[in-house]
Design an enzyme around this catalytic site. Structure first.
Site, PDB file in Angstrom:
ATOM      1  N   VAL A   8     -21.510   9.436   3.196  1.00 22.09           N
ATOM      2  CA  VAL A   8     -22.654   9.868   3.996  1.00 22.09           C
ATOM      3  C   VAL A   8     -23.934   9.379   3.339  1.00 22.09           C
ATOM      4  O   VAL A   8     -23.999   9.165   2.138  1.00 22.09           O
ATOM      5  CB  VAL A   8     -22.717  11.406   4.162  1.00 22.09           C
ATOM      6  CG1 VAL A   8     -21.539  11.909   4.944  1.00 22.09           C
ATOM      7  CG2 VAL A   8     -22.837  12.111   2.835  1.00 22.09           C
ATOM      8  N   SER A   9     -24.959   9.194   4.166  1.00 22.65           N
ATOM      9  CA  SER A   9     -26.278   8.864   3.639  1.00 22.65           C
ATOM     10  C   SER A   9     -27.204  10.006   4.012  1.00 22.65           C
ATOM     11  O   SER A   9     -26.831  10.920   4.728  1.00 22.65           O
ATOM     12  CB  SER A   9     -26.785   7.556   4.238  1.00 22.65           C
ATOM     13  OG  SER A   9     -27.044   7.726   5.607  1.00 22.65           O
ATOM     14  N   THR A  10     -28.428   9.944   3.550  1.00 25.85           N
ATOM     15  CA  THR A  10     -29.372  11.016   3.869  1.00 25.85           C
ATOM     16  C   THR A  10     -29.705  11.012   5.357  1.00 25.85           C
ATOM     17  O   THR A  10     -30.048  12.033   5.915  1.00 25.85           O
ATOM     18  CB  THR A  10     -30.659  10.866   3.049  1.00 25.85           C
ATOM     19  OG1 THR A  10     -31.152   9.538   3.221  1.00 25.85           O
ATOM     20  CG2 THR A  10     -30.391  11.124   1.578  1.00 25.85           C
ATOM     21  N   ASN A  11     -29.579   9.840   6.022  1.00 25.61           N
ATOM     22  CA  ASN A  11     -29.892   9.761   7.454  1.00 25.61           C
ATOM     23  C   ASN A  11     -28.739  10.243   8.320  1.00 25.61           C
ATOM     24  O   ASN A  11     -28.942  10.744   9.411  1.00 25.61           O
ATOM     25  CB  ASN A  11     -30.219   8.314   7.851  1.00 25.61           C
ATOM     26  CG  ASN A  11     -31.405   7.787   7.086  1.00 25.61           C
ATOM     27  OD1 ASN A  11     -32.251   8.553   6.657  1.00 25.61           O
ATOM     28  ND2 ASN A  11     -31.458   6.480   6.913  1.00 25.61           N
ATOM     29  N   GLN A  13     -25.521  12.563   8.093  1.00 25.93           N
ATOM     30  CA  GLN A  13     -24.748  13.511   7.288  1.00 25.93           C
ATOM     31  C   GLN A  13     -23.335  13.741   7.821  1.00 25.93           C
ATOM     32  O   GLN A  13     -22.632  14.599   7.354  1.00 25.93           O
ATOM     33  CB  GLN A  13     -25.492  14.849   7.198  1.00 25.93           C
ATOM     34  CG  GLN A  13     -26.792  14.760   6.419  1.00 25.93           C
ATOM     35  CD  GLN A  13     -26.590  14.277   4.990  1.00 25.93           C
ATOM     36  OE1 GLN A  13     -25.686  14.711   4.295  1.00 25.93           O
ATOM     37  NE2 GLN A  13     -27.440  13.354   4.551  1.00 25.93           N
TER      38      GLN A  13
END
Length: 193
Positions: A8-11, A13
């Site tokens: 996952v990335s911060t953008n 989830q």
């Protein structure tokens, strides 16, 4: 065997999109990390790499899921290649099991290396230009030339180094660097303090 890896990335989830794409691609096992790619300690990736064997393929949805920097990606894919493991990125259409896929990845690696060298070259040119204008990098000197000379005179008068270091608020090691002592002076300083 196809082994998948999702992160996952911060953008984004949620890994459902990545996971579904990997399942559709035929991945038999999928490993996941629930943290940002800026951290180097990724237990899911470590487990995936440990699971991979010669002839297997590591599959990711997108290149940036595997690593944030091109240097890291190239290093990782190089390690996989040395172990006889292929790499595939679904959305970037990269598959190192084919000669064209390996070529494309090498071209990307060469571009990343060239970019790194250009950054170093520009940095060096900037530092040289600053030096030519009289600017010096780093922190300003602790003492002026006159203060260092005065400290040297105090040492010559027999004032212990520890005391001189305290007077000028400098480390004892700094004082030794600026005013090296002869062997006899060092032994005398140690006995006095």
């Amino acid at each position: 065997m196809l082994i998948g890896y999702v992160r996952v990335s911060t953008n984004d989830q949620n890994t459902d999109l990545q996971r579904n794409a990997l399942v559709c691609a035929g991945c038999e096992q999928i490993f996941e990390d629930k943290l940002s790619g800026t951290r180097t300690d990724r237990p899911g990736l470590k487990r995936a790499l440990k699971r991979l064997q010669k002839g297997d393929t590591l599959v990711v949805w997108k290149l940036d899921r595997l690593g944030r920097s091109m240097k890291h990606l190239i290093s990782l894919v190089g390690e996989l290649r040395e172990r006889g493991i292929n790499f595939r990125s679904l959305t970037d259409s990269i598959d190192t099991s084919s000669p064209m896929g390996r070529f494309f990845f090498h071209v990307m690696g060469a571009l990343a290396e060239m970019e790194r060298e250009l950054i170093i070259e520009r940095t060096m040119a900037g530092l040289a230009a600053a030096r030519n204008k009289g600017r010096i990098g780093g922190r300003p000197p602790k003492l002026t030339k006159a203060e260092w000379e005065q400290a040297g005179r105090l040492l010559a008068q027999g004032i212990p180094r520890k005391q001189v270091a305290l007077i000028y608020d400098v480390a004892l090691s700094t004082l030794y660097k600026k005013h090296p002592a002869k062997r006899a002076h060092i032994e005398n300083d140690d006995r006095i303090n």
